[in-house]
Enzyme design. Sequence first.
Site, PDB file in Angstrom:
ATOM      1  N   TYR A  10      -4.900  -9.015   2.530  1.00 47.25           N
ATOM      2  CA  TYR A  10      -4.995  -7.597   2.893  1.00 47.25           C
ATOM      3  C   TYR A  10      -4.887  -7.485   4.414  1.00 47.25           C
ATOM      4  O   TYR A  10      -5.792  -7.893   5.139  1.00 47.25           O
ATOM      5  CB  TYR A  10      -6.323  -7.015   2.415  1.00 47.25           C
ATOM      6  CG  TYR A  10      -6.409  -6.887   0.914  1.00 47.25           C
ATOM      7  CD1 TYR A  10      -5.825  -5.800   0.256  1.00 47.25           C
ATOM      8  CD2 TYR A  10      -7.071  -7.844   0.147  1.00 47.25           C
ATOM      9  CE1 TYR A  10      -5.911  -5.676  -1.124  1.00 47.25           C
ATOM     10  CE2 TYR A  10      -7.160  -7.724  -1.232  1.00 47.25           C
ATOM     11  CZ  TYR A  10      -6.576  -6.632  -1.862  1.00 47.25           C
ATOM     12  OH  TYR A  10      -6.658  -6.504  -3.218  1.00 47.25           O
ATOM     13  N   ASP A  58       0.842  -1.191   0.000  1.00 45.85           N
ATOM     14  CA  ASP A  58       0.000   0.000   0.000  1.00 45.85           C
ATOM     15  C   ASP A  58       0.877   1.241   0.000  1.00 45.85           C
ATOM     16  O   ASP A  58       2.009   1.221   0.476  1.00 45.85           O
ATOM     17  CB  ASP A  58      -0.892   0.020   1.250  1.00 45.85           C
ATOM     18  CG  ASP A  58      -2.025  -0.986   1.135  1.00 45.85           C
ATOM     19  OD1 ASP A  58      -2.429  -1.285  -0.006  1.00 45.85           O
ATOM     20  OD2 ASP A  58      -2.490  -1.467   2.186  1.00 45.85           O
TER      21      ASP A  58
END
Length: 434
Positions: free
Chosen positions: A394, A254
Site C-alpha cells: 500500500y 485505488d
Amino acid sequence: MSHIIETSIELLKRFPLCNSCLGRQFSRLYPLLSNSELGRIIKILILLEVIHEFKVSKKRGSFLSDMRMLIKNGGLQEALLLYKHYVKKSSIRPEKCILCKGFFGELDKEASRIVEALKEYDFNSFLVGCHVNPRIEQLEDEIKSKYGLRWGENIRFEVDRELASRLSQILNLPLDRKRPDIVAVIDLESREIEITVNSLFIKGRYRKLERGIAQTRTTWRGEPIDSIESMIASIVLNFTGGSDTRFHGAGREDIDARMLGPGRPFVLEILSPRRRNIDLKKLEREINRRYARRIEVLNLQFASKKDVQRIKLMGERAKKTYRALIELEKEISDEEIQMLQEKLSDVKILQRTPLRVLHRRGDKLRQKHLYSSSFRRIGDTLLEAVFVCDAGLYVKELVSGDNERTIPSVSSILGQNAICKELDVINIEYIRGV
Ligand SMILES: [Zn+2]
C-alpha cells in the site's frame, strides 16, 4: 442360440418398443450398428420366424396373434403389409413406444427444432444433451432386470449420440464436451428445449487516464459510479448482446490512482452472449473513442476461462512502479532527500492492513519488498516519488506511515507527516513467466 429372439418376443408381447428401444437392450453386443438398426433386424427375424412357423403348422390363430404383436408393439410395417393380406378390414395401429414415447422416430425433426432454437446465437462449438424423466430410466431398469438383459446402454447415451451426430452434420461443427460455447438440452417427454450459452471471454489491457474511476462496478452512497468495467461493458454488451459482465483484473489500483504506462491486464467475461464472432479491433476503437482521455483499452483478444485464473496470479506476482505526489509539513534538505532514497531502496516494508481498508479486509501483517525509490523536489513542500515495489504494497501508507502500521515510511524517516496527494501506477512488470 435363440436367446435374443426369444427375449425380444417376450418383451414385445408385453411392451410397445420402437426399433431403437428394443435394439438398445443388445447395444453393447455390436456397437457398430445403431440401436435402431439392431432393433429392426431383430423384428424382421421375428417376422420370418412367425411366417415360418405358420407355413409349417398352419395355425392361423397364433400366426395372426403374433402378427398383431409385431404391428402393435413392434410398429413393423412389413408385418402390417402381410397382415392386411389375411385380414382385409384391419384397424390395427402401432402403439407409442413405452420408453421413448416416440422420440426416436422423430429424431430428425427434433434435431431441426434444436438447430432452429440455436439460430439466434453465434457459436463455434456446441454440446447437446437430453433430460429423461427418472420414471423412464427406472422402468427400463426394471425391464432389464426382469428379462436378464445385460447388454443394454442408458437411453440418455443413445439420445445424446443420435442428436449430436445429426447436429454436427447440419451445423458443420464439432461437438465439444469440455468447453462448448453453447449447450442445448431437450426434454424427452415435453420436447422442451433449454439453451445455455457459455460465457465469452475477452482479454486485453486497460489504462486509466482519469482519477475517480473504480475498477469494477460499484456504488458510492447508493449511486453507481463510473468504473472500468461499466464503461467497457456498456459497449461490449452492445456488440455481443450479452446479459451481463464480470471483470477480472490483474490486481487493482485505488479509485483515485491512475493506471498509466502499458496498462493493466484484464479479462472480461460476457454472460450469455448472442454474438461472439465480433470484430475486436472495432470494439477497441469504439471504447477508446467513446471514453477518450478517460480510459483506454489495448490489445483486445479472445480468451478462455483459464485466463481468469492466470490473470489473478499475474496480479499477485507483479512488480509495480508508482508515481506519487507527496506533500510534507515542512521543507527538507537535499541531504534528507538523499537519505530517503537510500533508506527506501531494497528494503522490506512491514505493513499492517491500512486503517482505511480495515472495514473490508482482515487485519494482517504483510511484508513486501520495496526495490527502489527516487525523489524529486517539485515545490517547497512537494515531492514527486517513484517507487518500484511488490504488488500488494500500500503506497499511500508507505508515505504516511498509517499511525506506524507501516514501517518504515517517508513520515517515519523524515520525522514529520507526509501525505500522498496523488498516485499513478506507471508500470506493471509480471514475473515468473505469467
Ligand atoms: Zn422407443
